[in-house]
Design an enzyme around this catalytic site. Sequence first.
Site: not given
Length: 878
Positions: A456, A765, A768-769
Amino acid sequence: MENKKYVYLFSEGNLSMKNLLGGKGANLADMTSLGIPVPQGFTVTTQACNKYYEDGLLITPEVTLEIHAKMAELENITGKKFGSMQNPLLVSVRSGARASMPGMMDTILNLGLNDNTVEVLAKETNNIRFAYDSYRRFIQMFADVVMNVEKRNFENIMDKMKEEKGVKVDTELDASDLIILVKKFKEFYKENKGEEFPSDPERQLIEAISAVFRSWDNPRANVYRRLNDIPSEWGTAVSVQEMVFGNKGETSGTGVAFSRNPSTGEKKIYAEYLMNAQGEDVVAGIRTPQDISRLEKDMPKVYGQFMEIVNLLETHNKDMQDMEFTIEDGKLYFLQTRNGKRTVQAALKIAVELVEEGMITKREAIMKVEPKQLDSLLHPNFDIDELNKSIVIAKGLPASPGAASGKVCFTAEDAKSKHELGDKVILVRLETSPEDIEGMVAAEGILTVRGGMTSHAAVVARGMGTCCVAGCTDLKVNEETKSFKIGQKVYHEGDFISMDGSSGNIYEGAIKTVEPEINGFFEIFMGWADEIRSLDVRTNADTPKDTAQAVKYGAQGVGLCRTEHMFFDADRIMLIREMIVAKDLDSRMVALEKLLPIQRGDFIGIYEELGERPATIRFLDPPLHEFLPHDDEDIKELASDMGLTFDELKATVESLHEVNPMMGHRGCRLAVSYPEIAQMQTRAVIEAAIDVRARKGYNIIPEIMIPLVGEVKELKYVKDIVVKTADEIISKSNSDLKYMVGTMIEVPRAALTADLIAKEAEFFSFGTNDLTQMTFGFSRDDAGSFLKDYYEKKVYEFDPFQKLDQVGVGKLIEMAANLGRKTRPNIKLGICGEHGGDPSSVEFCHNVGLDYVSCSPFRVPVARLAAAQAEIKSPRKK
Ligand code: ADP
Ligand code: MG
Ligand code: MG
């Protein structure tokens, strides 16, 4: 589309039904139709699983009837009868979702056994030991999976018995021991649950199927899904399959096989097996498995047939296969096949070689490597000099490559909490189990005492790109005292060790790491990705060093240079503080004059690294509090530098305090208040470009980006300052330098008015933060604390700061892109938030027609590959 049929025989299914039958079910059906020896059975669909949840955790009579009907057909196929006192049919009940989630959900073997059928089994096989070995396994699995009686309890009972008998491994217990063990298991069960262990096979079956459905929603499966972008609405299928037995004695066994080496990619069978064993024994590391070459000697005929099937499955599925097999009394069966998990090194080698072997096309090869995996390729190795000086204290199996140093931890919880405090940790376990998943994610390296290359720990670590050494039997671990011993020396929790997942070596202390070397397969493979993709990939880099790194990884330019990040260094931060707290224009100009040459120097360095590649330079943006002096010490130092008294400066600092700095005096708002900042930055950019252009001859076109714009007039105000300053410098130096001025789209109002903003902006640009923060209305500095609850309650399934919210934020992006293009058809569009390196977000950017994504240097190859995959899925190139 609703499907009214909830249960399919293996012979009724095929590979295209993966969504309905799960990967395991579809592959069992496919192997059946290829004529491979597969124990027969039927699969209850993923839709039945969803229905189970919709019906309030209930398998309705309608579905139960269908299950019974298929069971009757299975009885005909096998000539056995479920629950019967003659030739009883025993089955396994196995989970299997659309995407493989190894070990995350549950499986039950030997179902159908009770006090009566076990006796029949013993008589019919003339093997009491085998019958009771199967029974004790069934009781343990059923109690654990269905009835929530942890398997640890049963393991303890068995360990105690082994101790009393003075034996080491389970195979040394004889028939009478196992009969007693079964009795003890049942007694324990009764004590614990207050009722007898369920003996009715029909009830066992339906409860087992329900339990597997429920295991879809267990905590470790939920964590795994979040890490791997698997939506919860997929559900799991359940396969019910006739048992074959590897635990019948010394001509029986069970094993796992990879058609190529999952660690290196070498084209050579890689398999391990155990004689007289069942199910998970190999993976759980209960005994140390044998290499497949041994089978060639012991059972040459079985080996021949085995190799034939392995090759057939690889050619048929056109990929490296991960398979499970069982030998019952010298007869071979296959129980599972799937495209195998592999290290990134192996993935690249296999993809390239499958193309060279003519098995697949370049485009098919591109689809075979997970973009996220490339990340781990770029992670560090040990510094060879330091390594040569270090002493190997132990050696295990090289289960997953990479190098790691950290503090020893003994439980997954400790690893997780230490990691959250900022420590690097090595998780040391006897063996790992799926419950350890969060600790494994937190660890730099995973070290286990037991288990082989397919344990595992090894499989999961390879999937995550985390370094792992397994089967390190030199370690004597004491979990109680949280320590381990090698020879005479004891190591405690918190001690530093280092480990090398490529050699299996363990070292004392911390060893310095260095950047990895990238091999030839990476170059060839990424070359194909670049040929295919239409979306450019730039990088977020603030220094010449990061820029050089990113260019090496294939960045086509800088998409975001955060000018404030250039000032985080200790000696520079004083200067920027001086500028921020300046009381008047004159003292601000003094500070700015000191900043100018430093900033210009950085830009020169970046332009030199980039050559002809473009760079977008963002003007000062930060929330002020990130730069203000915090404690009295700092204020004192700054005051004396500036010739102010402590009290004067302290008062200024206090006056600059903002309640909500994220939405405060930042971005272009700073330049509106203090135009001289924008003037200085413009000078730095333009002078740097003129300088490098003159010396190196590169055709540089600076891209100046104004942040946090929400209104076209504020952009225009700042832009006018930039243009005036730039044009003066250009004409004074008799240059013909061209430059562009654009903006970030990161305030929702900018997205809403993008058509107006595009009148002034030559490029957008998407930041997106901030756009995510402001669209959701929660602060990215604070969201971590409550988003946890959202995941737990399934309100959100992922972190919108990591994976773009395509529904909401994405709608703003798409709209702004379209509005921008309406005003200015050739407007250049990019994204520069963290999302630029997230594969599903890259695909979104491709689909809405952006020109480029920009991401951190390490993520550049990830984005290049994700962009190529997006192009293949939905072509944009003519
Ligand atoms: P997982 O998805 O966790 O690998 P599986 O459903 O594959 O779980 O089953 C666990 C183990 O039991 C595997 O080793 C598998 O080969 C074995 N197994 C499952 N069904 C049978 C069966 N009908 N006969 C023999 N072994 C089985
Ligand atoms: Mg399996
Ligand atoms: Mg921003």
